[in-house]
Enzyme design. Sequence first.
Site, PDB file in Angstrom:
ATOM      1  CG  HIS A  89      -2.114  -1.005   1.060  1.00 28.58           C
ATOM      2  ND1 HIS A  89      -1.799  -2.185   1.817  1.00 28.58           N
ATOM      3  CD2 HIS A  89      -3.196  -0.969   0.347  1.00 28.58           C
ATOM      4  CE1 HIS A  89      -2.920  -2.889   1.282  1.00 28.58           C
ATOM      5  NE2 HIS A  89      -3.852  -2.009   0.575  1.00 28.58           N
ATOM      6  CD  GLU A 337      -9.884  -7.748  -2.069  1.00 27.89           C
ATOM      7  OE1 GLU A 337      -8.706  -7.033  -2.243  1.00 27.89           O
ATOM      8  OE2 GLU A 337     -10.601  -7.695  -1.449  1.00 27.89           O
ATOM      9  CG  ASP A 361      -5.069  -8.063  -0.970  1.00 28.13           C
ATOM     10  OD1 ASP A 361      -3.875  -7.929  -0.525  1.00 28.13           O
ATOM     11  OD2 ASP A 361      -6.004  -7.508  -0.598  1.00 28.13           O
ATOM     12  CB  CYS A 408      -9.474  -2.255  -9.470  1.00 22.88           C
ATOM     13  SG  CYS A 408     -10.140  -3.248  -8.412  1.00 22.88           S
TER      14      CYS A 408
END
Length: 484
Positions: A89, A337, A361, A408
Amino acid sequence: ALAGFMRAPPGRPAPEGEDAVAARRRAGEFREIGRRLIRNLSGTPYRSFSALPDGAILVAEQLRPADAALIDPSRIAAVVTEEGGSTGHTAILLRALGIPAVLAAHGLLAQLGRRTRLVVDGTTGQVIVRPSTRTAAAARVDVAAYARERQMLGRLRRLPARLSSGEVVTLQANLEIPAELPMIAQSGAGGIGLLRSEFLFMNAETLPDELHQEAVYLPLIEAMAGDPVTIRVVDWGSEKNSDALSRAGIGESGDTNPALGVRGIRLLLQHRGLLETQFAAILRAARAGPVRVMLPLVSSVGELRAARDIYARIGRRLRRKGVEIPDPLPPLGIMIETPAAALMADVLAQEAEFLAIGTNDLTMYTLAADRAATDVAALYDPFHPAVLQLVRMTADAALRHRRPVSLCGEMASDPIAVPLLVGLGIRSFSMHASAVPRVKRAIRALAMDDCRRMACRALEAADGREVSTMLMDYAAAARQPADE
């Protein structure tokens, strides 16, 4: 970026052995407690990096996502860290801010003194310490060439993302923090495909209430001027942390591996007040334009049904209060995910109104390789055929049940991956804003038959390296002049 660096204090190295991961996590917790104590005792608000000189390169052992969110891209030329990974992140936030960054540069701090000059290439991942005059001059030439390419790509802004064979692809932008809005507007993206709402909690002292969240969402939706906005409710856990959530007793489970513990929809269903507040705020703000609501890390139908019941109940409550909200409620969809979600995509697609594949993920859970851990970075490969099989399975399920499906993860922003993903059945992508023009350029050069052939070959490959080689060879051939 070419500049001097400011060194952030390194932490104690993690011990070796089978308990290294747990010890490293405990050490991080102690450092975070120390930071909070110092800040609270001194009454110091969040003003990270405010003392750094303009144009500095920030070099640190580790940078938390919460710290990355506070960096002013107009002041920091680049970021280099010894820990982290390209899909963590922190990396995602730095890309969103347009800051050149190299993560997992092991041993760099030991080579640096005060006012050391560096060249940082965020594209190749190269860091040059004490560059020669010739190297520095070459770096400045590269910077100028990059600026010219960006100017050329800007001309694609108003052109459609359409394959040469005629098929239309939707390109949207991810949004990490509101400061990205101008970049999204300039990119030519057709909406926000993933608004990560974690920024509301990341550096907050208290939990944002319903009206505060509405006041944040409303201008973001209005700024998109009718283009759709997909808001993902807070996905907390893994390497993220928040003072506000910690004070509320949320997300402090002490899991040895938070990525496999209480995060995403699991956490929200344990703390339903948090989910109810966010649903209510999004529904209030949805009067400003088309909105979709997305649930993170769903792995079972039961989780989706529980969240949908809460969503419907909040809608009824707001209507009884006379609050203006859309009728029907905005679509409620899920992130795919985990392998469990991909394998159950047929069942989930019957209940969710749309699907979004989060390859960051999904790759991590499929290959058992932490996306933020440097010691397994070589194992983390979104081109692995097992990951591609799950993407194809999800896309097929969405098509059978006539549900919109998008991708995404960071993979969506890689122009080399585009023909493969289109061939796997993906027609909608969401990525950081600066990637939109490059991906559009790649799409406009593709033909559907080539994409499908490439997908078939990739699904039969032995490993991700074979797929990567195939994609790079295809990209190299596409760049050759026609008479060659």
